[in-house]
Design a protein around this motif. Structure first.
Motif, PDB file in Angstrom:
ATOM      1  N   ARG A 131       9.492   3.385   1.373  1.00 31.49           N
ATOM      2  CA  ARG A 131      10.512   2.377   1.089  1.00 31.49           C
ATOM      3  C   ARG A 131       9.753   1.106   0.750  1.00 31.49           C
ATOM      4  N   THR A 132      10.405   0.169   0.099  1.00 31.74           N
ATOM      5  CA  THR A 132       9.715  -1.037  -0.360  1.00 31.74           C
ATOM      6  C   THR A 132       9.019  -1.759   0.789  1.00 31.74           C
ATOM      7  N   ILE A 133       7.737  -2.061   0.584  1.00 28.21           N
ATOM      8  CA  ILE A 133       6.964  -2.857   1.524  1.00 28.21           C
ATOM      9  C   ILE A 133       7.041  -4.319   1.085  1.00 28.21           C
ATOM     10  N   ALA A 134       7.357  -5.202   2.010  1.00 29.71           N
ATOM     11  CA  ALA A 134       7.404  -6.635   1.721  1.00 29.71           C
ATOM     12  C   ALA A 134       6.073  -7.276   2.112  1.00 29.71           C
ATOM     13  N   ILE A 135       5.534  -8.103   1.231  1.00 31.24           N
ATOM     14  CA  ILE A 135       4.301  -8.837   1.522  1.00 31.24           C
ATOM     15  C   ILE A 135       4.549 -10.317   1.222  1.00 31.24           C
ATOM     16  N   GLY A 136       4.253 -11.176   2.193  1.00 30.85           N
ATOM     17  CA  GLY A 136       4.438 -12.611   2.010  1.00 30.85           C
ATOM     18  C   GLY A 136       5.659 -13.159   2.701  1.00 30.85           C
ATOM     19  N   THR A 137       6.310 -12.341   3.507  1.00 29.45           N
ATOM     20  CA  THR A 137       7.518 -12.819   4.189  1.00 29.45           C
ATOM     21  C   THR A 137       7.196 -13.690   5.395  1.00 29.45           C
ATOM     22  N   ALA A 138       5.949 -13.671   5.855  1.00 32.27           N
ATOM     23  CA  ALA A 138       5.522 -14.554   6.948  1.00 32.27           C
ATOM     24  C   ALA A 138       4.546 -15.583   6.389  1.00 32.27           C
ATOM     25  N   THR A 139       3.289 -15.201   6.197  1.00 32.40           N
ATOM     26  CA  THR A 139       2.317 -16.124   5.608  1.00 32.40           C
ATOM     27  C   THR A 139       1.994 -15.675   4.191  1.00 32.40           C
TER      28      THR A 139
END
Length: 362
Positions: A131-139
């Motif tokens: 499933r889609t991995i999110a990158i950048g949602t925190a830092t």
């Protein structure tokens, strides 16, 4: 057991930083306050420099079950962020490392150089389902340190090899470096990039986001991504009442003109230590607006600086929050940005063969 002695005011100059202090985090039992003794004038103090430490985690995919976010897994190549955005809701996470959410968050960074290798191992597990991995949602994965570390680029190389979908959030123009990978993934429906736009005022942006690219430069990044065939979502985030809320329509118009295809918004969030840091920033940079900003926020959160309730924490409640939402919807619809983009593809996922593997005949 020992306890850190946290120094609230640093014994160094802090040009180009969002926070002005290093307050104790919620786990510290002791703190200390720096007091000038007259021997070292402030002009002679050293400049606070960025430090980088390395971390080798066992896993890099973090799972979440939050019902108000559109992803269930994410990766953070870095802890802390040199952009120094004073409003960053990720600041309290530094307390888990025994560090301050203040200046430590933007000067004492942690990188995960083994993250690409670990990601490949996790994606290769027989039980893994894409499933889609999110990158950048925190830092931010494209903060300045990425220029040397190149962890984000290596993560993208792994995701491309596995044909795995990824959603990226950034305000860093270094994302342009990876247009070769991103455009190839975009052609397969595997990537989408959200670019965060807080204000169009360069002076305000420099004060709030001291080491992030200027607003015009971020809009140029939107254009470059769009020209490369990468779908861009403009993220008006955070909306700061009494400070940036009047810019919603202008930000959306500029983003649409640059090539964004959709847009979202998030109200300013002040969890835990972020509230004190942000109010200190207001007192230093916008004292004439401080009362109005905080009054609006408390109005939307039942009298508190922030309410973490799912479904309300991103937008707030009440007449003001409803007005902001209505203004955004009208402007986004007029500009063609009120779109629900389709899910990124998962049907292309495959584990690439390793050296020595028996290849299929079909």
């Amino acid at each position: 057991m020992f306890h850190l002695l946290r120094m609230d005011r640093p014994l160094a100059r802090t040009p180009g930083r969002g926070a002005a202090s290093n307050p104790a985090n919620r786990y510290d039992r002791f703190s200390a306050e720096a007091v000038a003794d007259g021997w070292a004038p402030e002009a002679e103090l050293p400049v606070l420099r960025t430090e980088l430490r390395l971390e080798r985690p066992r896993r890099v995919i973090t799972r979440n079950a939050s019902p108000d976010v559109p992803f269930d897994r994410s990766i953070n190549p870095y802890r802390g962020c040199e952009h120094g955005c004073i409003y960053c809701f990720a600041r309290p996470g530094h307390a888990w490392l025994g560090l301050s959410p203040g200046l430590d968050f933007e000067t004492r960074l942690v990188a995960r150089p083994d993250a690409p290798e670990i990601l490949a191992r996790e994606l290769s597990a027989p039980s893994y389902r894409p499933r889609t991995i999110a990158i950048g949602t925190a830092t931010d994965p494209y903060q300045p340190v990425e220029g040397e570390q190149r962890i984000m680029r290596q993560l993208l190389e792994v995701l491309l090899a596995f044909r795995h979908p990824v959603g990226i959030v950034t305000r860093g123009t270094l994302v342009e470096r990876d247009l070769d990978i991103l455009s190839e993934m975009a052609g397969m429906g595997l990537v989408r990039v959200g670019v965060s736009l807080t204000t169009l005022d360069p002076r305000l942006a420099r004060a709030m986001e001291p080491r992030a690219p200027a607003p015009e430069r971020r809009l140029a990044t939107v254009a470059r991504l769009a020209e490369a065939g990468v779908e861009v979502r403009a993220m008006v985030a955070p909306v700061i009442p009494g400070l940036t809320d009047h810019e919603i329509e202008a930000i959306l118009a500029r983003a649409a003109g640059a090539g964004a295809v959709a847009a979202t918004w998030v109200m300013l969030r002040l969890p835990l230590e972020v509230s004190g840091l942000f109010q200190d920033w207001l007192a230093r940079h916008r004292p004439d607006r401080a009362g109005r900003v905080m009054a609006r926020l408390r109005e939307m959160h039942g009298g508190r600086d922030y309410a973490p309730d799912w479904g309300r924490r991103m937008r707030g409640e009440g007449p003001y929050a409803q007005m902001i939402g209505q203004r955004f919807r009208v402007a986004a619809a007029r500009l063609g940005l009120a779109r629900d983009l389709p899910e990124l593809r998962t049907d292309l996922f495959r584990v690439p063969p390793k050296s020595g593997d028996q290849l299929s005949l079909f």
